[in-house]
Design a protein around this motif. Structure first.
Motif, short mmCIF file in Angstrom:
data_model
loop_
_atom_site.label_atom_id
_atom_site.label_comp_id
_atom_site.label_asym_id
_atom_site.label_seq_id
_atom_site.Cartn_x
_atom_site.Cartn_y
_atom_site.Cartn_z
N GLN A 88 40.49 38.30 37.61
CA GLN A 88 41.68 37.49 38.19
C GLN A 88 42.48 37.98 39.32
O GLN A 88 42.49 37.16 40.40
N THR A 103 37.29 27.92 40.47
CA THR A 103 37.56 29.29 40.17
C THR A 103 37.70 29.57 38.77
O THR A 103 37.18 30.70 38.60
N PRO A 104 38.21 28.83 37.68
CA PRO A 104 38.00 29.28 36.40
C PRO A 104 36.73 29.29 36.01
O PRO A 104 36.33 30.47 35.18
N MET A 106 34.18 30.08 37.81
CA MET A 106 33.54 31.36 38.75
C MET A 106 34.05 32.70 37.91
O MET A 106 33.12 33.54 37.75
N ILE A 107 35.17 32.73 37.41
CA ILE A 107 36.13 33.90 37.00
C ILE A 107 35.11 34.39 35.69
O ILE A 107 34.75 35.29 35.58
N LYS B 22 45.98 29.41 40.19
CA LYS B 22 44.48 29.02 40.22
C LYS B 22 43.57 29.88 39.63
O LYS B 22 42.67 29.30 38.94
N VAL B 23 44.06 31.24 39.49
CA VAL B 23 43.39 32.17 38.82
C VAL B 23 43.30 31.97 37.38
O VAL B 23 42.65 32.50 36.25
#
Lengths: 173, 755
Positions: A88, A103-104, A106-107, B22-23
């Motif tokens: 993150q 993003t979520p 993808m991570i 966002k992360v």
């Protein structure tokens, strides 16, 4: 129907519809809206969640199939102290996101990759991440974020860098 | 003006303001919002491209379990149901006629999505099919059926149209002309003409359209994924005949826009659902439905360009037909911009451009990142390359000989060019090693473009300065991922002399933020950025007056410093000034700025958006696969407020250009969109990442924005489709004038070459 599973390390028991997808359960019943739904045909990877550590497309994965398993979403990645997971932090540091909708997923896909392969070559990253679409960044910053965490993990594994891979050790841009 | 190296906060690659949210999954998008008592809507869509609706029977559907109401075109008599900012031709739900396959015909509103979806089966519609026109040729043929029989009312941004569907399917005709085109071509030693086709592209913002509307006796509140909340407010106020202050648009984070979420989309329909059902209603489209909502205009261009014996461009004539689909949406403006942008950043003394936006019975086309710049650059930059070859001239030298200088007019009546494009091209040619031969089977090409960007410079901002030295910026710009929240906060932090962490951006809510025309045309940094800077200056002017009183000095005796003020060696921060002036520790003041088309922003465009990019491709002749070996961009942005964000825009935009160059194209099979799903519509993936990427910035501080900044974000897309085709030609010696270069198209072209 009633199902029980472990969600972000907490046991949960829920009443669900038999035809419900894991995405619907997580977003609508558990309030975990960090999980995003986009293509709904298992192509884009935005809805990626980890089930027993492996990535699934929650848009088409029936919630019923999660019974008795461990489900991880983006909300479960940061440490208990609120500190971001190294991936993150690396996504922030490498500008590996723009709109943030992919993003979520993808991570989580990247986490699964690094759990499986601690020393991925670029070709491994590309092959593993090819099921996650990002429409904003052009992928290179995401690639750099994953490389960065992998490099820290490698250093740690070889004893060059005994500290943890937490954000502070990843250096600034 | 401060120079790079002298800034404290600006011109630094500081982390995104929204990065941690966002992360960690805590960033809120419109699709995440739930209101108390909220119902859900689902849409019934037309199975025909063109049909008269003879009857709709919805009462059985309305009686289904969990259903609150069913909305059809027949319910809209009390509203003004047609919207459209250039032409009011778009009913929020089909009224009497459907004009494309997939057009919404009825909405079921129920306690959950599934009940709404199941109720749609009980809506009975009787259609009488009409002849459909599926492409531009069919639409323009003699005796073609008319898609719009009535002349529609002008929208708020009227003025572009010569035709509005009356007696013709031409939605808009735009003509740009200067010099004497005949005389120009008579001076040409070399003339080329050809026809080019730019495909129908789909923006694929990963977050599909979503809106939640709450219509009640106090007015209308809508949460939406819209890029331009104030323009949506305008349309909603007109549809429901409400004063502007009774319509509130709230836009949280937006999951990608790229133009596809500009202007009004589903908001009037959702608001009408709430109006009919008497409760808040959410409408979440699927991506497959988003494919049926907006696309980019495809364009067929005939273009003729002439150069004299010394290699100077002397004339260009182009006729562009754009397939606008069933409703005008933003296509009239896209057509106008396409006509302007096909001229490029070159000196061309004789020009004649005719651009037509043509109605067809297909999904309505509207803005797509770059607004006609890529469809225009594709024929223009390909033909330039062909002309250079005909002249026996190196194409980089040919461009350098014809590019306008900074300060030179490229389009009479518009702002002179505000960029050193020759410098950009030289730099790019160096990065791509254009002077060296490419390996066998590889080809390199670069291209450039100049877009009259920035829209109209109408923006306003409020900056609040607090007694604890914190600052908030109220801005109506939406955060689409482009990083505007970060960039605007950096500008405020720089001006107010505080740390970036002290600045809070209060986002897009029309009830809180002052008027902002739009978030598009790469305008936010330049125009809103300047409004934020001027609002800071206005706050500081007030603070200096207060400080003089606090110090017991004359106003001219106090000295402004970064973050505060001093008098005779005593220094106060801005917060301390407020504390002492009001004698309270938690007060704040308001600085504000209103920009309009006046002063140095009187001349349009506010800035020229530069595209300067190039590629190297490798062609596999056996499979027809074209692979990206290298991508290089020069982001000519005046000054990058945040260099990492500016480069991120360039790479993202160029990647979209690669997609259009190589595989993105919506295809119709008869009346039906054949690939309206992510299963079939191919966008760039990880494995399409070029082997080498070189992103550079040109920071000459020559823009009208803060510290000489000007916009980016579209520029690096614009020349790329042409670069792909030109590099492909250099690799294999085959000219393909139709994009995308799919393996099949390439393979067939290579077979034809070898015949």
């Amino acid at each position: 129907m009633k199902i029980a599973f472990v969600l972000n390390q907490q046991p949960v028991e829920l009443e669900i519809e038999p035809c419900e997808t894991l995405a619907e359960t997580l977003r609508n019943r558990c309030g975990l809206t960090g999980l995003k739904v986009s293509c709904e045909v298992q192509v884009c990877g935005a809805c990626t969640a980890l089930v027993n550590g492996l990535p699934v497309s929650a848009c088409t994965f029936l919630a019923y199939e999660a019974r008795g398993r461990e489900v991880t979403t983006i909300e479960g990645l940061a440490g208990k102290d609120g500190r971001l997971h190294p991936l993150q932090q690396a996504f922030v540091d490498e500008f590996a996101l723009q709109c943030g909708f992919c993003t979520p997923g993808m991570i989580l896909a990247a986490k699964s990759l690094l759990d499986e392969n601690r020393e991925p070559k670029d070709a491994d990253i590309i092959a593993y991440m090819d099921g996650n679409i990002c429409r904003c960044t052009g992928y290179l910053p995401i690639m750099n974020a994953i490389r960065r965490v992998a490099a820290v993990m490698r250093k740690r594994a070889t004893g060059d860098d005994p500290t943890s891979a937490r954000s502070a050790d990843l250096g600034s841009r | 003006m401060k120079k790079p190296g002298e800034f404290r906060v600006v011109n630094q690659s500081l982390p995104r303001e929204d990065g941690v949210a966002k992360v960690s999954g805590s960033a809120i998008y419109a699709s995440d919002i739930v209101l108390k008592g909220m119902a859900h809507a689902k849409l019934l869509r037309s199975p025909f491209a063109h049909a008269r609706i003879a009857a709709i029977e919805a009462s059985e559907a309305a009686r289904q379990p969990g259903v609150f109401a069913v909305l059809t075109g027949g319910d809209l008599g009390a509203l003004q149901p047609y919207y459209g900012h250039s032409v009011k031709d778009h009913p929020l739900l089909a009224i009497g006629t459907v004009r494309f396959l997939g057009e919404p015909v009825a909405a079921a509103i129920a306690e959950d999505e599934r009940s709404a979806f199941e109720a749609l089966e009980y809506v009975h519609v009787k259609y009488e099919e009409l002849p459909a026109v599926m492409d531009v040729d069919a639409a323009l043929a003699d005796g073609a059926p008319l898609i719009h029989e009535a002349i529609h009312q002008d929208g708020a941004f009227r003025g572009f149209e010569e035709h509005r569907g009356a007696k013709s399917n031409i939605c808009t005709a735009v003509h740009v002309e200067w010099g004497d085109i005949e005389a120009g071509f008579s001076k040409a030693a070399h003339v080329l003409e050809g026809e080019y086709y730019f495909p129908m592209a789909y923006a694929y913002a990963m977050e599909p359209y979503v809106a939640i509307a709450d219509y009640n006796e106090k007015g209308l509140t809508v949460y939406s994924s819209a890029q331009h909340p104030f323009m949506v407010r305008h349309d909603l106020a007109a549809v429901f005949d409400l004063p502007l202050n009774r319509v509130r648009l709230v836009v949280p984070f937006v999951g990608g826009g790229y133009g596809s979420k500009s202007y009004t989309k589903i908001e009037p329909l959702v608001a009408a659902c709430s109006w009919k059902a008497g409760r808040p209603v959410k409408l979440q489209l699927s991506v497959e439905e988003a494919f049926l909502t907006t696309r980019g205009d495809d364009a067929r261009t005939w273009i003729r360009t002439g150069a004299d014996s010394e290699g100077r461009l002397v004339a260009r004539h182009a006729i562009i037909h754009m397939n606008t689909g069933a409703y005008a949406e933003n296509s009239p403006l896209v057509a106008k911009k396409t006509a302007n942008r096909i001229i490029g950043p070159y000196r061309i003394p004789n020009v004649k451009i005719d651009c037509y936006a043509v109605y067809t019975n297909t999904v309505p086309a509207s803005s797509f990142r770059g607004f006609g710049a890529a469809p225009a650059s594709f024929p223009a930059e390909c033909q330039l390359e062909e002309l250079a070859e005909k002249l026996g001239c190196d194409s980089v030298k040919f461009r350098l000989a014809n590019l306008a200088e900074r300060g030179e007019s490229i389009h009479p009546g518009l702002r002179p060019l505000d960029a050193d494009l020759k410098g950009d091209v030289r730099r790019l040619a160096c990065t791509l090693e254009m002077d060296k031969p490419a390996p066998k089977g590889h080809g390199r090409a670069l291209g450039c473009s100049a877009s009259d960007a920035g829209s109209y410079p109408i923006s306003s901002a409020i900056v609040q300065v607090y007694a604890d030295d914190s600052v908030s910026v109220l801005s109506g710009s939406t955060e689409l991922g482009q990083g505007s929240h970060t960039v605007l906060a950096q500008i405020a932090a720089e001006e107010m002399g505080v740390d970036l962490s002290k600045v809070r951006l209060v986002g897009s809510d029309t009830a809180i933020a002052p008027f902002e025309r739009s978030t598009g045309a790469s305008r936010t940094t330049t125009v809103m950025g300047r409004a934020v800077l001027e609002a800071c200056r206005e706050a500081i002017a007030q603070l200096l007056g207060m400080a003089a009183e606090v110090f017991g000095a004359k106003p001219e005796q106090v000295v402004e410093e970064s973050g505060g003020v001093s008098f005779q060696g005593k220094r106060l921060t801005w917060g301390e000034v407020l504390h002492k002036y009001f004698r309270i520790s938690d007060c704040n003041i308001i600085g504000r700025a209103y920009l309009r088309q006046a002063g140095d922003l009187a001349m349009l465009p506010p800035f020229w958006e530069i595209g300067c990019a190039g590629v190297e491709v490798a062609v596999d002749e056996e499979t027809g696969v074209v692979r990206m070996e290298q991508l290089a961009t020069v982001g000519d942005v005046g000054l990058a407020i945040n260099p990492a964000l500016a480069e991120g825009q360039d790479l993202g935009a160029a990647t979209m250009g690669i997609g259009i160059g190589l595989f993105e194209s919506l295809e119709y099979d008869g009346q039906q969109l054949a690939n309206g799903s992510l299963l079939d519509y191919r966008v760039p993936r990880f494995s399409d990442l070029p082997r080498r990427v070189d992103l550079t910035l040109a920071q000459n501080q020559d823009g009208a924005g803060p510290y000489g900044a000007k916009g980016g974000g579209e520029g690096s897309l614009n020349p790329i489709p042409a670069c792909v085709a030109n590099a492909f030609y250099r690799a294999v010696g085959v000219r393909i004038r139709r994009l995308p270069l799919t393996p099949e198209r390439v393979w067939r072209a290579l077979k034809d070459r070898d015949k």
